[in-house]
Design a protein around this motif. Structure first.
Motif, mmCIF file in Angstrom:
data_model
loop_
_atom_site.group_PDB
_atom_site.id
_atom_site.type_symbol
_atom_site.label_atom_id
_atom_site.label_comp_id
_atom_site.label_asym_id
_atom_site.label_seq_id
_atom_site.Cartn_x
_atom_site.Cartn_y
_atom_site.Cartn_z
ATOM 1 N N ARG A 1 23.298 8.607 31.282
ATOM 2 C CA ARG A 1 21.919 9.094 31.163
ATOM 3 C C ARG A 1 21.616 10.138 32.228
ATOM 4 N NH1 ARG A 1 19.203 3.191 31.112
ATOM 5 N NH2 ARG A 1 20.585 3.107 32.954
ATOM 6 N N GLU A 2 21.999 9.885 33.465
ATOM 7 C CA GLU A 2 21.720 10.840 34.536
ATOM 8 C C GLU A 2 22.598 12.086 34.427
ATOM 9 O OE1 GLU A 2 19.080 10.118 36.100
ATOM 10 O OE2 GLU A 2 19.069 8.169 35.090
ATOM 11 N N ARG B 1 21.199 14.206 31.537
ATOM 12 C CA ARG B 1 19.938 14.848 31.919
ATOM 13 C C ARG B 1 20.189 16.048 32.831
ATOM 14 N NH1 ARG B 1 14.893 12.894 31.518
ATOM 15 N NH2 ARG B 1 15.629 10.751 31.192
ATOM 16 N N PHE C 1 14.771 7.002 28.899
ATOM 17 C CA PHE C 1 16.066 7.350 28.317
ATOM 18 C C PHE C 1 16.839 6.036 28.222
ATOM 19 C CE2 PHE C 1 19.540 10.869 28.403
ATOM 20 C CZ PHE C 1 20.232 10.236 27.391
ATOM 21 N N SER C 2 16.861 5.450 27.010
ATOM 22 C CA SER C 2 17.536 4.166 26.813
ATOM 23 C C SER C 2 18.849 4.374 26.068
ATOM 24 C CB SER C 2 16.640 3.189 26.050
ATOM 25 O OG SER C 2 16.314 3.714 24.776
ATOM 26 N N LEU C 3 19.833 3.568 26.442
ATOM 27 C CA LEU C 3 21.169 3.667 25.860
ATOM 28 C C LEU C 3 21.586 2.261 25.450
ATOM 29 C CD1 LEU C 3 23.496 5.696 25.374
ATOM 30 C CD2 LEU C 3 24.334 5.150 27.655
ATOM 31 N N ASP D 1 30.076 10.724 27.457
ATOM 32 C CA ASP D 1 29.047 11.646 27.966
ATOM 33 C C ASP D 1 28.776 12.800 27.015
ATOM 34 O OD1 ASP D 1 29.131 10.033 30.176
ATOM 35 O OD2 ASP D 1 29.621 11.607 31.613
#
Length: 514
Positions: free
Chosen positions: A46-47, A50, A32-34, A82
């Motif tokens: 990302r967390e 998810r 999961f890249s941002l 987010d």
């Protein structure tokens, strides 16, 4: 594979830029890249995304997930991205129709349980989005009142990610019931002590200082009050906002936006209409007063006091760096803070009120017989207010001890309502005079205009000219005395300052040769 898209807003001070958030799910090792210059709090999305996606019944696939925030060269800061990231990723997973969310602005922080949490800066962010053509926005329920202050935008308040997915045509259900909401102490009955309203009628004596406060309020001038402890300096300064008129629409929007970015805005009563009053402690740092912080700088006390009053009690006790940092904002009316991730500009057109004791022990008043300070200590104490700072202060007033016997035989002091009426009339005259100008108050007249278009007759300002020739006044001091003279004329209903107004303005500036 479908690419999910939606919109968010990146804030740099009060300036917002609409950001397109796009997500792609492709074959490859699970990741999961941002990308797009996110800061650490944005990367942590990302967390949160998810966890929230799993809680609404749509766990993310064990594939390569890429999220890009464009324009990629603009820094992205905070957890307000987010919700937009989550919606773009779920659109890429075909949980919801990609076209439904593509032109909608999404702002909000996600909890791991899928709930939406409020974020600061909603008001300036949505104003920027509306200016760039957005017409629909999704915000957390707690930000609804603030979001509805932006006209022309359709606002959808939501409590959790599942509600947003359903709004865009997908199916989702929050797996666990949200915990009971804690009631803030301010909303609990009986916990907030009743505040006694401030009024100038409470100030005993100090006719000259009260008059100086009225003049300062009428023209937006800066004021220094010097005197022994307990003479009423703080009382007078704290009551200046009570005689100021309500903010204009433009100022109310700017002040509300600044307080929104600072996380101090309660939108339940609409835009902030009363002039703000900021009173930082003398131990405050430069970043706290001027603005600063990690990443893109946050507004300081001088910006939160925009269109209001900044009061520095015990001014000589402030660090020299803090006092010297006020010099440019006092002239320009704004502050630009440069950091490694970019420059941030905030409005900072405030009215400065300083209070100071005559010496460290505070008893060097009158004959000064009770003072225990050495001559060197007195000199060092007073020089903490540097010449360049004092040169920007329009009036310097001595506030001596109150003679209670004389006051008992006199008339009752005027209330704030009576003084505010005179201030409002003076400001109306200024509004009419400057109706075709970009400024509104006498204190804002640029020097060249002041000395040409608004200069009194030469015969009226001979005293002022002599003060400049003798070195008692700098050119900046000349202009500030002339601005105060215009305010005195407005309070008296005169069309232009007379020699008497100029003489009084010169006397109010004090005897210091600056």
């Amino acid at each position: 594979m479908t690419i999910g898209r939606t919109l968010a807003v990146a804030l740099a001070g009060l300036r917002g830029t609409v950001v397109e958030v796009e997500a792609e799910v492709a074959a490859g090792l699970p990741s999961f890249s941002l990308v797009g210059l996110p800061d650490s709090s944005t990367l942590q999305a990302r967390e949160r995304v998810r966890g929230a996606a799993g809680q609404v019944g749509h766990p993310l696939a064990s594939r390569r997930i890429s999220v890009n925030m464009s324009p990629a060269w603009i820094p992205k800061q905070g957890s307000g991205f987010d919700l937009a990231i989550a919606i773009a990723v779920l659109a890429a997973h075909e949980v919801l129709p990609a076209a439904r969310a593509a032109r909608v602005v999404h702002l909000g922080e996600l909890g791991l349980d899928g709930r939406l949490r409020p974020v600061p800066g909603i008001l300036p962010a949505l104003h920027a989005a509306w200016a760039e053509g957005a017409r629909r926005a999704v915000v957390p329920r707690e930000n609804e009142a603030e979001a509805r202050l932006v006209p022309g935008l359709e606002i959808l308040p939501a409590d959790d990610l599942a509600a947003v997915v359903r709004h865009h045509g997908g199916t989702a259900r929050l797996r666990s019931a949200p915990p009971a909401t804690l009631v803030p102490a301010a909303e609990t009955a009986g916990t907030e002590p009743e505040r006694i309203p401030l009024d100038f009628a409470d100030v005993v004596g100090q006719a000259q200082a009260r008059r100086a406060a009225e003049i300062a309020a009428a023209g937006g001038h800066h004021l220094l009050l010097t005197g022994p402890p307990g003479a009423g300096k703080t009382m007078i300064a704290a009551r200046i906002p009570t005689i100021l008129p309500d903010l204009s629409d433009a100022d109310a929007l700017a002040v509300s936006a600044i307080h929104s970015v600072a996380g101090r805005f309660d939108a339940r009563d609409g835009l902030l209409r009363r002039p703000p009053f900021e009173n930082p402690h003398h131990t405050a740092t430069t970043a706290a007063v001027v603005g600063g912080g990690a990443g893109l700088a946050q507004p300081g006390a001088i910006s939160r006091a925009h269109a209001g009053v900044l009061f520095l009690d015990e001014a000589p006790e402030f660090p020299a760096r803090v006092l010297e940092a006020l010099r440019e904002p006092l002239e320009s009316g704004d502050v630009t803070l440069h950091r490694a991730r970019g420059a941030t500009r905030y409005p900072a057109r405030f009215q400065l009120v300083l209070a100071a004791n005559p010496c460290p022990c505070g008893r060097a008043w009158g004959s000064g017989k009770d003072c225990t300070c050495t001559p060197l200590a007195r000199r060092r104490y007073l020089t903490r207010l540097s010449g360049p700072v004092l040169d920007r202060v329009d009036m310097r007033i001595g506030v001596g001890p109150v003679d209670l016997r004389a006051e008992a035989a006199g008339e009752a002091p005027e209330s704030s309502a009576v003084i505010a009426a005179r201030v409002a009339q003076a400001r109306e005259r200024q509004e009419m005079r400057f109706i075709e100008r970009p400024w509104h108050l006498n204190s804002q007249i640029p020097g060249p205009f002041l000395r040409r278009q608004y200069a009194p007759e030469r015969s009226e300002q001979r005293l002022l000219d002599r003060a400049v020739e003798s070195g008692r006044l700098t050119l900046r001091g000349h202009d500030r005395v002339l601005r105060v003279a215009w305010t005195l004329a407005d309070l008296d209903g005169a069309d232009a300052p007379s020699a008497e107004h100029i003489g009084l303005a010169l006397a109010l500036r004090g005897g210091d040769a600056r």
